[in-house]
Design a protein around this motif. Structure first.
Motif, PDB file in Angstrom:
ATOM      1  N   LYS A  73      44.529  30.588  37.480  1.00  0.00           N
ATOM      2  CA  LYS A  73      45.406  31.543  36.977  1.00  0.00           C
ATOM      3  C   LYS A  73      44.282  32.485  37.524  1.00  0.00           C
ATOM      4  CE  LYS A  73      47.189  29.746  32.680  1.00  0.00           C
ATOM      5  NZ  LYS A  73      47.191  30.252  31.151  1.00  0.00           N
ATOM      6  N   LEU A  74      44.975  33.535  38.083  1.00  0.00           N
ATOM      7  CA  LEU A  74      43.652  34.979  38.540  1.00  0.00           C
ATOM      8  C   LEU A  74      44.035  36.040  37.897  1.00  0.00           C
ATOM      9  CD1 LEU A  74      46.321  34.443  42.397  1.00  0.00           C
ATOM     10  CD2 LEU A  74      43.346  33.216  41.751  1.00  0.00           C
ATOM     11  N   ALA A 133      35.173  34.054  37.074  1.00  0.00           N
ATOM     12  CA  ALA A 133      35.292  34.607  36.205  1.00  0.00           C
ATOM     13  C   ALA A 133      35.511  33.126  35.144  1.00  0.00           C
ATOM     14  CB  ALA A 133      36.714  35.065  35.644  1.00  0.00           C
ATOM     15  N   ALA A 134      36.494  31.973  35.657  1.00  0.00           N
ATOM     16  CA  ALA A 134      36.244  30.785  34.888  1.00  0.00           C
ATOM     17  C   ALA A 134      35.101  29.829  34.572  1.00  0.00           C
ATOM     18  CB  ALA A 134      36.932  29.280  36.007  1.00  0.00           C
ATOM     19  N   ALA A 167      40.178  37.095  45.794  1.00  0.00           N
ATOM     20  CA  ALA A 167      41.529  37.220  44.005  1.00  0.00           C
ATOM     21  C   ALA A 167      41.170  35.598  43.877  1.00  0.00           C
ATOM     22  CB  ALA A 167      42.377  37.488  44.009  1.00  0.00           C
ATOM     23  N   VAL A 168      40.914  34.905  44.788  1.00  0.00           N
ATOM     24  CA  VAL A 168      40.673  33.277  44.002  1.00  0.00           C
ATOM     25  C   VAL A 168      39.076  33.146  43.965  1.00  0.00           C
ATOM     26  CG1 VAL A 168      40.212  30.984  44.809  1.00  0.00           C
ATOM     27  CG2 VAL A 168      42.699  32.527  45.315  1.00  0.00           C
ATOM     28  N   PHE A 169      38.411  33.568  44.541  1.00  0.00           N
ATOM     29  CA  PHE A 169      36.344  33.586  44.069  1.00  0.00           C
ATOM     30  C   PHE A 169      36.778  34.693  42.833  1.00  0.00           C
ATOM     31  CE2 PHE A 169      32.251  35.507  44.593  1.00  0.00           C
ATOM     32  CZ  PHE A 169      31.821  33.885  44.988  1.00  0.00           C
ATOM     33  N   GLY A 187      51.084  39.096  47.787  1.00  0.00           N
ATOM     34  CA  GLY A 187      50.226  39.459  47.199  1.00  0.00           C
ATOM     35  C   GLY A 187      50.229  40.444  45.847  1.00  0.00           C
ATOM     36  N   ASP A 188      51.433  39.459  45.250  1.00  0.00           N
ATOM     37  CA  ASP A 188      51.474  39.756  43.507  1.00  0.00           C
ATOM     38  C   ASP A 188      51.472  38.667  42.844  1.00  0.00           C
ATOM     39  OD1 ASP A 188      52.252  42.337  44.258  1.00  0.00           O
ATOM     40  OD2 ASP A 188      54.305  41.084  44.622  1.00  0.00           O
ATOM     41  N   GLU A 189      51.116  37.281  43.309  1.00  0.00           N
ATOM     42  CA  GLU A 189      50.594  36.080  42.546  1.00  0.00           C
ATOM     43  C   GLU A 189      49.521  35.903  41.502  1.00  0.00           C
ATOM     44  OE1 GLU A 189      49.643  32.660  45.137  1.00  0.00           O
ATOM     45  OE2 GLU A 189      48.820  34.205  46.047  1.00  0.00           O
TER      46      GLU A 189
END
Length: 275
Positions: free
Chosen positions: A32-33, A103-104, A96-98, A22-24
């Motif tokens: 990068k997240l 964002a990228a 978070a990944v999506f 949950g903190d990665e």
């Protein structure tokens, strides 16, 4: 005999705590997240107004985008993507990944990632989106991770195609261009109103209403005495209406007969000419 040197203990550097899921902030694929999964959970737990405020703080949008108009557009872009992730019942890590993928793509589209003078084209951004989504939809660690399933990847592709890439030029223009503000000032001269006449010179005007007399006095029925007398001396209104209707019918009948006679005469003349 020389005194013994006291051994100097070297400072022990504290070990960094191991990041839990949950903190990665970065995946093994190198993505990068900007938001950790826990941050996504915090955003999802708030209402719309509080979500925008929290996103602005977590992503540092005030420092990155000082113009208020651009900052609001970018904040709404990220907020809509996170809202769609929640609506698709994705996990916080998937959200978070999506968000990181989108964002990228936004950075590449606007040219912020490499400082380019102009952003990438729609085809380049879509190819990059496909590459990032494919990397995180295949179970082949560490270069590929099964973050999304096949159906989830397909739904996210449909969503992105119908939003970002359908209006690509509009998003790119809003991300790169400042909003034009034009201020127009007018100088309007207002005339001073004329002073009202002095009340000392006021005079009462005679009334234009007819005076009430026994002949035209109204008894409350809306018909004056004079009108009642005139109406009583005449004939019945229904008989008068019937007489007018009969007269109109006679006039109409006479006109029709005249037209028929005229057409019959013209017809006989044409027959005589042909004979």
């Amino acid at each position: 005999m020389a005194p013994k040197k006291v051994p100097v203990e070297e400072p022990v550097e504290p070990e960094e705590p191991e990041l839990v899921e949950g903190d990665e902030t970065e995946l093994e694929t190198g993505l990068k997240l900007p938001l950790t999964p826990n941050d996504v959970g915090r955003v999802w737990s708030l209402d719309c107004a509080a979500q925008s405020k929290l996103l602005t703080e977590l992503l540092g949008l005030e420092a990155a985008h000082p113009p208020v108009a651009r900052r609001e557009i970018i904040c709404d872009f990220h907020l809509f993507n996170l809202s769609h992730s929640k609506m698709q019942c994705l996990t916080q890590r998937q959200g978070a990944v999506f968000h990181a993928i989108m964002a990228a793509i936004l950075d590449k589209m606007a040219g912020w990632a490499d400082g380019a003078s102009q952003g990438a084209s729609a085809s380049e951004c879509f190819n990059e989106f496909q590459r990032l989504l494919l990397i995180h939809s295949v179970n082949d660690p560490p270069s590929r991770l099964p973050i999304f399933g096949v159906q989830e990847a397909r739904r996210l592709t449909d969503y992105t195609s119908g939003t970002l890439f359908k209006h690509f030029l509009l998003y790119q223009f809003c991300a790169r261009s400042e909003r034009d503000v034009e201020t127009l000032r007018f100088s309007v001269e207002v005339e001073r109103p004329i002073l009202p006449p002095a009340l000392a010179n006021a005079r009462q005007k005679p009334s234009r209403r007819p005076q009430q007399t026994p002949e035209n006095q109204d008894d409350g029925t809306g018909i004056s005495t004079e009108e009642k007398t005139a109406g009583g001396a005449g004939e019945d209104p229904s008989e008068e209406i019937q007489r007018i209707v009969e007269e109109k019918l006679r006039m109409t009948e006479a006109r029709l007969e005249a037209k028929l006679a005229q057409r019959e005469q013209q017809f006989m003349e044409r027959i005589a000419k042909k004979g």
